[in-house]
Design a protein around this motif. Structure first.
Motif, PDB file in Angstrom:
ATOM      1  N   TRP A 119       0.975  -1.250  -0.031  1.00 13.08           N
ATOM      2  CA  TRP A 119      -0.247   0.095   0.008  1.00 13.08           C
ATOM      3  C   TRP A 119       1.003   1.199   0.019  1.00 13.08           C
ATOM      4  O   TRP A 119       1.990   1.404   0.785  1.00 13.08           O
ATOM      5  CB  TRP A 119      -0.869  -0.057   1.299  1.00 13.08           C
ATOM      6  N   GLY A 120       0.315   2.379  -0.523  1.00 15.68           N
ATOM      7  CA  GLY A 120       0.893   3.405  -0.588  1.00 15.68           C
ATOM      8  C   GLY A 120       0.479   4.423   0.870  1.00 15.68           C
ATOM      9  O   GLY A 120      -0.450   3.694   1.394  1.00 15.68           O
ATOM     10  N   GLN A 121       0.975   5.415   0.935  1.00 16.45           N
ATOM     11  CA  GLN A 121       0.610   6.200   2.044  1.00 16.45           C
ATOM     12  C   GLN A 121      -0.706   7.117   1.716  1.00 16.45           C
ATOM     13  O   GLN A 121      -1.150   7.632   2.925  1.00 16.45           O
ATOM     14  CB  GLN A 121       1.682   7.293   2.741  1.00 16.45           C
ATOM     15  N   GLY A 122      -1.104   7.271   0.714  1.00 12.66           N
ATOM     16  CA  GLY A 122      -2.290   8.156   0.338  1.00 12.66           C
ATOM     17  C   GLY A 122      -1.851   9.567  -0.076  1.00 12.66           C
ATOM     18  O   GLY A 122      -0.911  10.245   0.234  1.00 12.66           O
ATOM     19  N   THR A 123      -2.747  10.108  -1.052  1.00 15.00           N
ATOM     20  CA  THR A 123      -2.825  11.460  -1.288  1.00 15.00           C
ATOM     21  C   THR A 123      -4.172  12.006  -1.216  1.00 15.00           C
ATOM     22  O   THR A 123      -5.123  11.295  -1.581  1.00 15.00           O
ATOM     23  CB  THR A 123      -2.227  11.831  -2.629  1.00 15.00           C
ATOM     24  N   GLN A 124      -4.411  13.221  -0.786  1.00 17.42           N
ATOM     25  CA  GLN A 124      -5.696  13.858  -0.442  1.00 17.42           C
ATOM     26  C   GLN A 124      -6.124  14.608  -1.958  1.00 17.42           C
ATOM     27  O   GLN A 124      -5.530  15.184  -2.229  1.00 17.42           O
ATOM     28  CB  GLN A 124      -5.590  14.934   0.793  1.00 17.42           C
ATOM     29  N   VAL A 125      -7.225  14.174  -2.097  1.00 18.31           N
ATOM     30  CA  VAL A 125      -8.125  15.028  -3.334  1.00 18.31           C
ATOM     31  C   VAL A 125      -9.330  15.598  -2.415  1.00 18.31           C
ATOM     32  O   VAL A 125     -10.219  14.847  -2.003  1.00 18.31           O
ATOM     33  CB  VAL A 125      -8.551  13.834  -4.358  1.00 18.31           C
ATOM     34  N   THR A 126      -9.576  16.793  -2.681  1.00 18.12           N
ATOM     35  CA  THR A 126     -10.595  17.659  -2.274  1.00 18.12           C
ATOM     36  C   THR A 126     -11.175  18.426  -3.624  1.00 18.12           C
ATOM     37  O   THR A 126     -10.522  19.254  -4.088  1.00 18.12           O
ATOM     38  CB  THR A 126     -10.235  18.604  -1.345  1.00 18.12           C
ATOM     39  N   VAL A 127     -12.361  18.361  -3.717  1.00 15.49           N
ATOM     40  CA  VAL A 127     -13.206  18.723  -4.680  1.00 15.49           C
ATOM     41  C   VAL A 127     -14.152  19.771  -4.072  1.00 15.49           C
ATOM     42  O   VAL A 127     -15.090  19.428  -3.500  1.00 15.49           O
ATOM     43  CB  VAL A 127     -13.788  17.824  -5.741  1.00 15.49           C
ATOM     44  N   SER A 128     -14.008  20.895  -4.290  1.00 17.97           N
ATOM     45  CA  SER A 128     -14.754  22.066  -3.602  1.00 17.97           C
ATOM     46  C   SER A 128     -14.615  23.442  -4.507  1.00 17.97           C
ATOM     47  O   SER A 128     -13.682  23.702  -5.150  1.00 17.97           O
ATOM     48  CB  SER A 128     -14.227  22.439  -2.262  1.00 17.97           C
ATOM     49  N   SER A 129     -15.879  24.187  -4.406  1.00 21.05           N
ATOM     50  CA  SER A 129     -15.692  25.392  -5.007  1.00 21.05           C
ATOM     51  C   SER A 129     -15.590  26.344  -4.034  1.00 21.05           C
ATOM     52  O   SER A 129     -15.344  27.602  -4.362  1.00 21.05           O
ATOM     53  CB  SER A 129     -17.183  25.918  -5.545  1.00 21.05           C
TER      54      SER A 129
END
Length: 129
Positions: A119-129
């Motif tokens: 597994w990788g450590q993760g990356t944050q994706v935020t979809v917001s206006s």
């Protein structure tokens, strides 16, 4: 040292695009199926997509089909997830995982990545206006 490292996450407006990368070190991705998974706050981890090691076949869960594209560059030991037409509900930490066995890959993704090898450590994706 065996590692998977995700990158490319960030903040994007609805309708925007991001490309996530999953780079491997310490092992060769050629022989592994790679899956992308995500986990939103307060929710269980869910599968998004996989790409097979054997024939490059791909699979997407319904919620991302037609918007996300998974690909691999074995020369760079990297797998990508191109995400277009992003929606607020795509907001999550995105993880990549590697699996040596190519059996039941669809089940692997639908189970949220049970029995992954790395597994990788993760990356944050935020979809917001």
């Amino acid at each position: 040292q065996v590692q998977l490292v995700e990158s490319g996450g960030g903040l994007v407006q609805p309708g925007g695009s991001l490309r996530l990368s999953c780079a491997a070190s310490g092992f060769t991705l050629d022989y592994y199926a790679i899956g992308w998974f995500r986990q939103a706050p307060g929710q269980e981890r869910e599968g998004v997509s996989y790409i097979s090691s054997s024939d490059g076949s791909t699979y997407y869960v319904d919620s991302v089909k037609g918007r996300f594209t998974i690909s691999r560059d074995n020369a760079k030991n990297t797998v990508y997830l191109q995400m277009n037409s992003l929606k607020p509900e795509d907001t999550a930490v995105y993880y990549c995982a590697a699996r040596r066995s190519i059996q039941r890959l669809r089940l692997w993704v639908l189970s949220g990545g049970d029995r992954s090898d790395y597994w990788g450590q993760g990356t944050q994706v935020t979809v917001s206006s």
